[in-house]
Scaffold this motif. Structure first.
Motif, PDB file in Angstrom:
ATOM      1  N   ARG A   1      54.853  44.027  46.795  1.00 20.44           N
ATOM      2  CA  ARG A   1      55.256  42.792  47.470  1.00 20.44           C
ATOM      3  C   ARG A   1      56.524  43.123  48.244  1.00 20.44           C
ATOM      4  NH1 ARG A   1      55.409  36.881  46.276  1.00 20.44           N
ATOM      5  NH2 ARG A   1      57.476  36.243  46.923  1.00 20.44           N
ATOM      6  N   VAL A   2      56.611  42.666  49.496  1.00 19.21           N
ATOM      7  CA  VAL A   2      57.766  42.999  50.324  1.00 19.21           C
ATOM      8  C   VAL A   2      58.303  41.772  51.038  1.00 19.21           C
ATOM      9  CG1 VAL A   2      57.047  45.399  50.657  1.00 19.21           C
ATOM     10  CG2 VAL A   2      56.313  43.665  52.296  1.00 19.21           C
ATOM     11  N   GLY A   3      59.568  41.831  51.414  1.00 18.41           N
ATOM     12  CA  GLY A   3      60.203  40.747  52.164  1.00 18.41           C
ATOM     13  C   GLY A   3      61.292  41.311  53.064  1.00 18.41           C
ATOM     14  N   GLU A   4      61.683  40.518  54.060  1.00 21.87           N
ATOM     15  CA  GLU A   4      62.710  40.962  54.996  1.00 21.87           C
ATOM     16  C   GLU A   4      63.597  39.790  55.393  1.00 21.87           C
ATOM     17  OE1 GLU A   4      62.440  43.781  58.753  1.00 21.87           O
ATOM     18  OE2 GLU A   4      61.783  41.750  59.313  1.00 21.87           O
ATOM     19  N   ASN A   5      64.897  40.039  55.432  1.00 13.79           N
ATOM     20  CA  ASN A   5      65.873  39.094  55.980  1.00 13.79           C
ATOM     21  C   ASN A   5      66.564  39.774  57.152  1.00 13.79           C
ATOM     22  OD1 ASN A   5      65.279  37.267  53.975  1.00 13.79           O
ATOM     23  ND2 ASN A   5      67.218  37.471  52.897  1.00 13.79           N
TER      24      ASN A   5
ATOM     25  N   GLU B   1      80.110  40.131  57.176  1.00  8.80           N
ATOM     26  CA  GLU B   1      79.028  40.082  56.178  1.00  8.80           C
ATOM     27  C   GLU B   1      78.979  38.741  55.454  1.00  8.80           C
ATOM     28  OE1 GLU B   1      81.051  42.874  56.318  1.00  8.80           O
ATOM     29  OE2 GLU B   1      79.616  44.363  57.041  1.00  8.80           O
ATOM     30  N   PRO B   2      80.139  38.145  55.069  1.00  7.70           N
ATOM     31  CA  PRO B   2      80.063  36.830  54.416  1.00  7.70           C
ATOM     32  C   PRO B   2      79.421  35.748  55.301  1.00  7.70           C
ATOM     33  CG  PRO B   2      82.187  37.837  53.972  1.00  7.70           C
ATOM     34  CD  PRO B   2      81.507  38.718  54.985  1.00  7.70           C
ATOM     35  N   GLU B   3      79.680  35.797  56.608  1.00  8.96           N
ATOM     36  CA  GLU B   3      79.028  34.823  57.502  1.00  8.96           C
ATOM     37  C   GLU B   3      77.516  35.043  57.528  1.00  8.96           C
ATOM     38  OE1 GLU B   3      80.633  34.672  61.460  1.00  8.96           O
ATOM     39  OE2 GLU B   3      82.663  34.289  60.750  1.00  8.96           O
ATOM     40  N   ALA B   4      77.090  36.292  57.597  1.00  9.34           N
ATOM     41  CA  ALA B   4      75.656  36.592  57.594  1.00  9.34           C
ATOM     42  C   ALA B   4      75.029  36.164  56.270  1.00  9.34           C
ATOM     43  CB  ALA B   4      75.432  38.077  57.842  1.00  9.34           C
ATOM     44  N   MET B   5      75.726  36.440  55.171  1.00 12.22           N
ATOM     45  CA  MET B   5      75.199  36.065  53.851  1.00 12.22           C
ATOM     46  C   MET B   5      75.048  34.548  53.754  1.00 12.22           C
ATOM     47  SD  MET B   5      74.040  37.481  51.184  1.00 12.22           S
ATOM     48  CE  MET B   5      73.222  36.632  49.862  1.00 12.22           C
ATOM     49  N   GLN B   6      76.026  33.805  54.261  1.00 14.91           N
ATOM     50  CA  GLN B   6      75.941  32.345  54.222  1.00 14.91           C
ATOM     51  C   GLN B   6      74.747  31.844  55.046  1.00 14.91           C
ATOM     52  OE1 GLN B   6      77.907  30.432  52.125  1.00 14.91           O
ATOM     53  NE2 GLN B   6      76.281  28.987  52.629  1.00 14.91           N
ATOM     54  N   ALA B   7      74.479  32.509  56.163  1.00 16.88           N
ATOM     55  CA  ALA B   7      73.308  32.137  56.972  1.00 16.88           C
ATOM     56  C   ALA B   7      72.014  32.394  56.197  1.00 16.88           C
ATOM     57  CB  ALA B   7      73.312  32.917  58.285  1.00 16.88           C
ATOM     58  N   PHE B   8      71.942  33.506  55.466  1.00 17.45           N
ATOM     59  CA  PHE B   8      70.761  33.778  54.628  1.00 17.45           C
ATOM     60  C   PHE B   8      70.593  32.690  53.567  1.00 17.45           C
ATOM     61  CE2 PHE B   8      71.375  38.607  55.370  1.00 17.45           C
ATOM     62  CZ  PHE B   8      70.482  38.615  56.429  1.00 17.45           C
ATOM     63  N   ILE B   9      71.686  32.288  52.972  1.00 13.57           N
ATOM     64  CA  ILE B   9      71.632  31.252  51.925  1.00 13.57           C
ATOM     65  C   ILE B   9      71.180  29.911  52.504  1.00 13.57           C
ATOM     66  CG2 ILE B   9      73.067  29.890  50.327  1.00 13.57           C
ATOM     67  CD1 ILE B   9      74.756  32.499  49.966  1.00 13.57           C
ATOM     68  N   ASN B  10      71.658  29.592  53.698  1.00 12.91           N
ATOM     69  CA  ASN B  10      71.329  28.307  54.330  1.00 12.91           C
ATOM     70  C   ASN B  10      69.900  28.234  54.861  1.00 12.91           C
ATOM     71  OD1 ASN B  10      73.945  27.491  53.794  1.00 12.91           O
ATOM     72  ND2 ASN B  10      74.681  27.894  55.861  1.00 12.91           N
ATOM     73  N   SER B  11      69.255  29.367  55.037  1.00  5.28           N
ATOM     74  CA  SER B  11      67.881  29.404  55.541  1.00  5.28           C
ATOM     75  C   SER B  11      66.911  29.410  54.365  1.00  5.28           C
ATOM     76  CB  SER B  11      67.685  30.667  56.383  1.00  5.28           C
ATOM     77  OG  SER B  11      66.300  30.920  56.567  1.00  5.28           O
TER      78      SER B  11
ATOM     79  N   HIS C   1      64.886  32.728  54.062  1.00  7.95           N
ATOM     80  CA  HIS C   1      65.700  33.881  53.664  1.00  7.95           C
ATOM     81  C   HIS C   1      66.168  33.735  52.211  1.00  7.95           C
ATOM     82  CE1 HIS C   1      66.073  34.192  58.126  1.00  7.95           C
ATOM     83  NE2 HIS C   1      65.849  35.464  57.823  1.00  7.95           N
ATOM     84  N   TYR C   2      66.508  32.513  51.839  1.00 11.15           N
ATOM     85  CA  TYR C   2      66.931  32.264  50.458  1.00 11.15           C
ATOM     86  C   TYR C   2      65.774  32.543  49.489  1.00 11.15           C
ATOM     87  CZ  TYR C   2      69.061  29.999  46.426  1.00 11.15           C
ATOM     88  OH  TYR C   2      69.583  29.747  45.182  1.00 11.15           O
ATOM     89  N   ALA C   3      64.549  32.213  49.925  1.00  9.67           N
ATOM     90  CA  ALA C   3      63.370  32.480  49.088  1.00  9.67           C
ATOM     91  C   ALA C   3      63.235  33.983  48.814  1.00  9.67           C
ATOM     92  CB  ALA C   3      62.114  31.948  49.763  1.00  9.67           C
TER      93      ALA C   3
END
Length: 185
Positions: free
Chosen positions: A126-130, A138-148, A151-153
């Protein structure tokens, strides 16, 4: 040890008349013999250094692994491990996006993100990509992943390993961040 005793016997016969030199010379020989086996030969040092490389994780790996595992821990999920093969597939995806001027999970040549992962890690089940692009940190990018939600899934998904790459586009100076996730059979 028997070699040492043979040497000692030989030199004792030579210095038989000179009793005063026998003990100091015997101690010297003993120490020389011991140290000759404890000091590595130059070739051995070179071979040892090339066989045991130091593994140093890029700061981006450490930051995202810590962030992702912190989120997973808050959800009572197992932590992910960094997989060098996924680091490499994420890096290859970044290079492909930069060289072919796109930003998507599927390349214009119709190569999917899963193809990048499976080329380096064919046993991934099983694979995934963000993907993140042009964030200042990096913290701004991480927050964007969390908000999506999608991406959070991936962050809390049924995966056991991850890899991450951050690559700067030399033309635009824009940062491309790719996280690849996998679980194995």
């Amino acid at each position: 040890m028997s070699i040492f005793l043979s040497f000692l016997g030989f030199f004792n016969r030579i210095f038989k008349r000179s009793v005063q030199y026998r003990l100091p010379f015997s101690i010297f020989l003993f120490l020389a013999f011991i140290f000759s086996f404890s000091l590595p030969i130059q070739g051995e040092v070179a071979n040892a250094a090339s066989v045991v490389p130091a593994v140093v994780r890029p700061a981006v790996d450490s930051y995202f692994l810590t962030s992702v595992n912190s989120i997973r821990a808050s959800q009572h999920l197992k932590p992910l491990m960094i997989d060098d093969r996924l680091d490499e597939s994420a890096h290859n995806k970044n290079i492909d996006m930069i060289n072919n001027n796109y930003w998507d999970h599927v390349a214009p040549s119709e190569i999917r993100f899963s193809d990048f992962i499976w080329s380096k890690s064919p046993k991934a089940a099983r694979v995934g990509e963000n993907l993140a692009r042009c964030f200042k940190s990096e913290p701004e990018a991480m927050q964007a992943f969390i908000n999506s939600p999608t991406h959070y899934a991936n962050i809390i998904g049924d995966f056991s390993a991850m890899g991450v790459s951050e690559t700067i586009d030399p033309t635009t100076q824009c940062s491309y961040i790719t996280m690849h996730f996998a679980s194995y059979k």
